[in-house]
Design an enzyme around this catalytic site. Sequence first.
Site, PDB file in Angstrom:
ATOM      1  N   ASP A   1      34.204  24.901  -6.954  1.00  0.00           N
ATOM      2  CA  ASP A   1      35.109  25.533  -7.925  1.00  0.00           C
ATOM      3  C   ASP A   1      36.194  26.377  -7.256  1.00  0.00           C
ATOM      4  OD1 ASP A   1      33.679  27.683  -6.969  1.00  0.00           O
ATOM      5  OD2 ASP A   1      33.110  28.474  -8.941  1.00  0.00           O
TER       6      ASP A   1
ATOM      7  N   ARG B   1      56.511  41.855  -2.138  1.00  0.00           N
ATOM      8  CA  ARG B   1      57.770  41.797  -2.908  1.00  0.00           C
ATOM      9  C   ARG B   1      57.590  42.408  -4.293  1.00  0.00           C
ATOM     10  NH1 ARG B   1      59.331  35.536  -2.391  1.00  0.00           N
ATOM     11  NH2 ARG B   1      57.089  35.356  -2.289  1.00  0.00           N
ATOM     12  N   GLN B   2      56.361  42.388  -4.800  1.00  0.00           N
ATOM     13  CA  GLN B   2      56.124  42.922  -6.150  1.00  0.00           C
ATOM     14  C   GLN B   2      55.721  44.401  -6.032  1.00  0.00           C
ATOM     15  OE1 GLN B   2      54.157  40.139  -8.906  1.00  0.00           O
ATOM     16  NE2 GLN B   2      53.804  38.855  -7.106  1.00  0.00           N
TER      17      GLN B   2
ATOM     18  N   HIS C   1      57.945  44.440   3.198  1.00  0.00           N
ATOM     19  CA  HIS C   1      59.119  44.225   2.341  1.00  0.00           C
ATOM     20  C   HIS C   1      59.856  45.526   2.043  1.00  0.00           C
ATOM     21  CE1 HIS C   1      61.709  42.429  -0.585  1.00  0.00           C
ATOM     22  NE2 HIS C   1      61.288  43.267  -1.502  1.00  0.00           N
TER      23      HIS C   1
ATOM     24  N   LYS D   1      73.391  39.468  -4.786  1.00  0.00           N
ATOM     25  CA  LYS D   1      72.493  38.399  -5.267  1.00  0.00           C
ATOM     26  C   LYS D   1      71.998  38.747  -6.657  1.00  0.00           C
ATOM     27  CE  LYS D   1      67.885  37.870  -3.925  1.00  0.00           C
ATOM     28  NZ  LYS D   1      66.853  37.625  -2.897  1.00  0.00           N
TER      29      LYS D   1
ATOM     30  N   ASP E   1      66.833  38.860   6.998  1.00  0.00           N
ATOM     31  CA  ASP E   1      65.976  39.001   5.809  1.00  0.00           C
ATOM     32  C   ASP E   1      64.521  39.099   6.252  1.00  0.00           C
ATOM     33  OD1 ASP E   1      65.446  39.328   3.151  1.00  0.00           O
ATOM     34  OD2 ASP E   1      66.196  37.387   2.507  1.00  0.00           O
TER      35      ASP E   1
ATOM     36  N   THR F   1      67.766  32.246  -1.300  1.00  0.00           N
ATOM     37  CA  THR F   1      68.529  33.452  -0.934  1.00  0.00           C
ATOM     38  C   THR F   1      69.434  33.190   0.266  1.00  0.00           C
ATOM     39  OG1 THR F   1      66.826  34.905  -1.813  1.00  0.00           O
ATOM     40  CG2 THR F   1      68.302  35.868  -0.172  1.00  0.00           C
TER      41      THR F   1
HETATM   42  C1  R5P Z   1      63.669  39.466  -1.650  1.00  0.00           C
HETATM   43  O1  R5P Z   1      63.831  40.592  -2.030  1.00  0.00           O
HETATM   44  C2  R5P Z   1      63.284  39.101  -0.261  1.00  0.00           C
HETATM   45  O2  R5P Z   1      63.749  40.047   0.658  1.00  0.00           O
HETATM   46  C3  R5P Z   1      63.788  37.710   0.095  1.00  0.00           C
HETATM   47  O3  R5P Z   1      65.198  37.723   0.090  1.00  0.00           O
HETATM   48  C4  R5P Z   1      63.273  36.680  -0.890  1.00  0.00           C
HETATM   49  O4  R5P Z   1      61.896  36.822  -1.058  1.00  0.00           O
HETATM   50  C5  R5P Z   1      63.590  35.284  -0.417  1.00  0.00           C
HETATM   51  O5  R5P Z   1      63.115  34.408  -1.370  1.00  0.00           O
HETATM   52  P1  R5P Z   1      63.734  32.966  -1.535  1.00  0.00           P
HETATM   53  O6  R5P Z   1      63.722  32.285  -0.192  1.00  0.00           O
HETATM   54  O7  R5P Z   1      62.821  32.286  -2.536  1.00  0.00           O
HETATM   55  O8  R5P Z   1      65.112  33.117  -2.085  1.00  0.00           O
END
Ligand code: R5P
Length: 296
Positions: free
Chosen positions: A34, A93-94, A127, A187, A213, A221
């Site tokens: 499972d 990120r969250q 992050h 963005k 990044d 992104t």
């Molecule tokens: C967002 O705040 C992070 O710093 C990255 O820019 C993001 O997680 C990139 O995600 P993706 O490749 O899906 O655009």
Amino acid sequence: MKIISGSSNLEFAYNLSRLLHIENIFVNTQQFEDGELRVQIVDDLNTPTVCIVQSISNPANDHLIELLLITDAVRRCGVKNIIAAIPYFGYARQDRKTYDYGPISASIIAKMIELSGINQVITIDLHSPQIEGFFHIPLHHFNTIDIFTSIIQSYSDVIIVSPDAGGILRASKISNKLNVDLAIVNKTRKSHNYSTADFISGYVEGKHCFIIDDIIDTGGTICNAADLLIRNGAKSVTAFVTHAILSAKSKELINNSKIDQIYITNTIKHQNLSSKFTILPIEEQFSKYCKQKIIL
Ligand code: R5P
């Protein structure tokens, strides 16, 4: 002290143990029909300190649960000092509520890590630095700024680019160190997996652009940012990203994008990437950081 490798990145854990001259102990992780995980430490753990190495990378939930189960097993062996070395801290990120009736996921993950018995966390390019505030145990956070800067400094006509507002602090540390300009891409995240690059603050014409990044997930992104930079007269676009999740069709998207070269680290394991990708192994720098920070 002993190192225990979770299954997310065995090579990283092995190299860390070699560089730190610490025995590396493997864990046998199996799965029930499972999906439940079953972990067993395969060696004797007669030691006061254990460092568990595990990235919370894809499959993030399995790797997280594996980390918690290994910790519980270690704690039940009587180990008092349990360090989690988490090269990629998934869920980071969250770190805030961006929509109504949502959780702050990074906060609950931090609680789970603490409750499992981990006493210290050591991670890479988190992050956002304020995630440390979700923890009541020491959290150390190694960044890749020096590693990226040492490569970028050999170029001229350089501009550093943050691909979104959230990345300004990270990118500006590099532009300040190199004493070059910083451009910021505006963005808009339209849904959790979809974003657009709308306009640039800064002058990129005739410049070699270096996007900085922390994460590439869908690739949207950095590919959208690269496209916008080239449309605004940039000479070339190179990206430096610490954690290459590289989900779904991101590799294809990057291969067909305006990005000339992309440098990633090995916090998440990858093989067979195209020649656009350069993987920077960072165990050596990370092991030195661990030596300084880990409390024995
Ligand atoms: C967002 O705040 C992070 O710093 C990255 O820019 C993001 O997680 C990139 O995600 P993706 O490749 O899906 O655009």
